[in-house]
Design a protein around this motif. Sequence first.
Motif, PDB file in Angstrom:
ATOM      1  N   GLY A  79       0.819  -1.211   0.000  1.00 13.28           N
ATOM      2  CA  GLY A  79       0.000   0.000   0.000  1.00 13.28           C
ATOM      3  C   GLY A  79       0.852   1.259   0.000  1.00 13.28           C
ATOM      4  O   GLY A  79       0.518   2.246  -0.655  1.00 13.28           O
ATOM      5  N   ALA A  80       1.974   1.221   0.725  1.00 17.04           N
ATOM      6  CA  ALA A  80       2.886   2.370   0.742  1.00 17.04           C
ATOM      7  C   ALA A  80       3.458   2.613  -0.648  1.00 17.04           C
ATOM      8  O   ALA A  80       3.567   3.760  -1.088  1.00 17.04           O
ATOM      9  CB  ALA A  80       4.007   2.139   1.750  1.00 17.04           C
ATOM     10  N   ALA A  81       3.805   1.541  -1.347  1.00 17.22           N
ATOM     11  CA  ALA A  81       4.338   1.679  -2.710  1.00 17.22           C
ATOM     12  C   ALA A  81       3.281   2.258  -3.642  1.00 17.22           C
ATOM     13  O   ALA A  81       3.579   3.130  -4.473  1.00 17.22           O
ATOM     14  CB  ALA A  81       4.834   0.329  -3.224  1.00 17.22           C
ATOM     15  N   LEU A  82       2.042   1.809  -3.504  1.00 21.01           N
ATOM     16  CA  LEU A  82       0.956   2.367  -4.324  1.00 21.01           C
ATOM     17  C   LEU A  82       0.740   3.843  -3.996  1.00 21.01           C
ATOM     18  O   LEU A  82       0.546   4.667  -4.898  1.00 21.01           O
ATOM     19  CB  LEU A  82      -0.344   1.593  -4.087  1.00 21.01           C
ATOM     20  N   CYS A 107      -0.455   8.652  -5.087  1.00 25.19           N
ATOM     21  CA  CYS A 107      -1.054   9.654  -4.198  1.00 25.19           C
ATOM     22  C   CYS A 107      -0.097  10.754  -3.769  1.00 25.19           C
ATOM     23  O   CYS A 107      -0.527  11.810  -3.315  1.00 25.19           O
ATOM     24  CB  CYS A 107      -1.611   8.963  -2.947  1.00 25.19           C
ATOM     25  N   MET A 108       1.197  10.494  -3.890  1.00 27.72           N
ATOM     26  CA  MET A 108       2.202  11.405  -3.361  1.00 27.72           C
ATOM     27  C   MET A 108       2.214  12.770  -4.060  1.00 27.72           C
ATOM     28  O   MET A 108       2.683  13.748  -3.478  1.00 27.72           O
ATOM     29  CB  MET A 108       3.584  10.757  -3.447  1.00 27.72           C
ATOM     30  N   SER A 112      -8.037  -1.501  -8.493  1.00 26.92           N
ATOM     31  CA  SER A 112      -8.610  -2.839  -8.333  1.00 26.92           C
ATOM     32  C   SER A 112      -8.983  -3.007  -6.865  1.00 26.92           C
ATOM     33  O   SER A 112      -8.558  -2.220  -6.003  1.00 26.92           O
ATOM     34  CB  SER A 112      -7.605  -3.909  -8.756  1.00 26.92           C
ATOM     35  N   ASN A 113      -9.753  -4.029  -6.565  1.00 24.82           N
ATOM     36  CA  ASN A 113     -10.123  -4.283  -5.169  1.00 24.82           C
ATOM     37  C   ASN A 113      -8.891  -4.512  -4.299  1.00 24.82           C
ATOM     38  O   ASN A 113      -8.829  -4.019  -3.174  1.00 24.82           O
ATOM     39  CB  ASN A 113     -11.066  -5.485  -5.074  1.00 24.82           C
ATOM     40  N   SER A 114      -7.915  -5.244  -4.816  1.00 28.99           N
ATOM     41  CA  SER A 114      -6.720  -5.514  -4.004  1.00 28.99           C
ATOM     42  C   SER A 114      -5.885  -4.251  -3.814  1.00 28.99           C
ATOM     43  O   SER A 114      -5.314  -4.038  -2.742  1.00 28.99           O
ATOM     44  CB  SER A 114      -5.883  -6.640  -4.607  1.00 28.99           C
ATOM     45  N   GLU A 115      -5.813  -3.386  -4.824  1.00 28.80           N
ATOM     46  CA  GLU A 115      -5.087  -2.124  -4.680  1.00 28.80           C
ATOM     47  C   GLU A 115      -5.785  -1.210  -3.676  1.00 28.80           C
ATOM     48  O   GLU A 115      -5.138  -0.586  -2.831  1.00 28.80           O
ATOM     49  CB  GLU A 115      -4.963  -1.421  -6.027  1.00 28.80           C
ATOM     50  N   ILE A 124      -3.055   3.165   4.995  1.00 26.14           N
ATOM     51  CA  ILE A 124      -3.539   4.366   5.704  1.00 26.14           C
ATOM     52  C   ILE A 124      -3.826   4.026   7.169  1.00 26.14           C
ATOM     53  O   ILE A 124      -3.405   4.757   8.072  1.00 26.14           O
ATOM     54  CB  ILE A 124      -4.767   4.957   5.000  1.00 26.14           C
ATOM     55  N   LEU A 125      -4.523   2.930   7.402  1.00 21.91           N
ATOM     56  CA  LEU A 125      -4.859   2.565   8.777  1.00 21.91           C
ATOM     57  C   LEU A 125      -3.627   2.168   9.588  1.00 21.91           C
ATOM     58  O   LEU A 125      -3.619   2.302  10.814  1.00 21.91           O
ATOM     59  CB  LEU A 125      -5.899   1.447   8.787  1.00 21.91           C
ATOM     60  N   SER A 126      -2.573   1.723   8.919  1.00 24.36           N
ATOM     61  CA  SER A 126      -1.336   1.365   9.634  1.00 24.36           C
ATOM     62  C   SER A 126      -0.625   2.603  10.178  1.00 24.36           C
ATOM     63  O   SER A 126       0.262   2.479  11.020  1.00 24.36           O
ATOM     64  CB  SER A 126      -0.394   0.585   8.719  1.00 24.36           C
TER      65      SER A 126
END
Length: 103
Positions: A28-31, A36-37, A88-91, A99-101
């Motif tokens: 998720g961080a890589a995505l 988003c960055m 996608s759902n997995s992304e 985000i929650l982490s």
Amino acid sequence: MEKSMNRMIALLLVLLPLPSMAQAPGYGAALAERWCMACHIVEPAPRTASANGIPSFSAIAAKPTTNAEQLKAYLSTGHTRMPDFSLSNSERQALVNYILSLR
């Protein structure tokens, strides 16, 4: 027959970890860094940080109303300020987990 069965089992064992990759905050961080960055501060940061009035991911995570369902819904719909990345759902799940982490 036995060789083909062994190959099939080996293939399944190789593919088995793929869905769990989307659950790891690192994915998720890589995505987030890729997509988003440009607008958000996506790395762990002070919870009040923003970029041009756009909340950081840490600030989003810190909101008491933020939960997985709310984030999934937000990432599933188009918004005027946020481009549609057609996740996608997995992304989407990987971004939610990341985000929650940050809490």
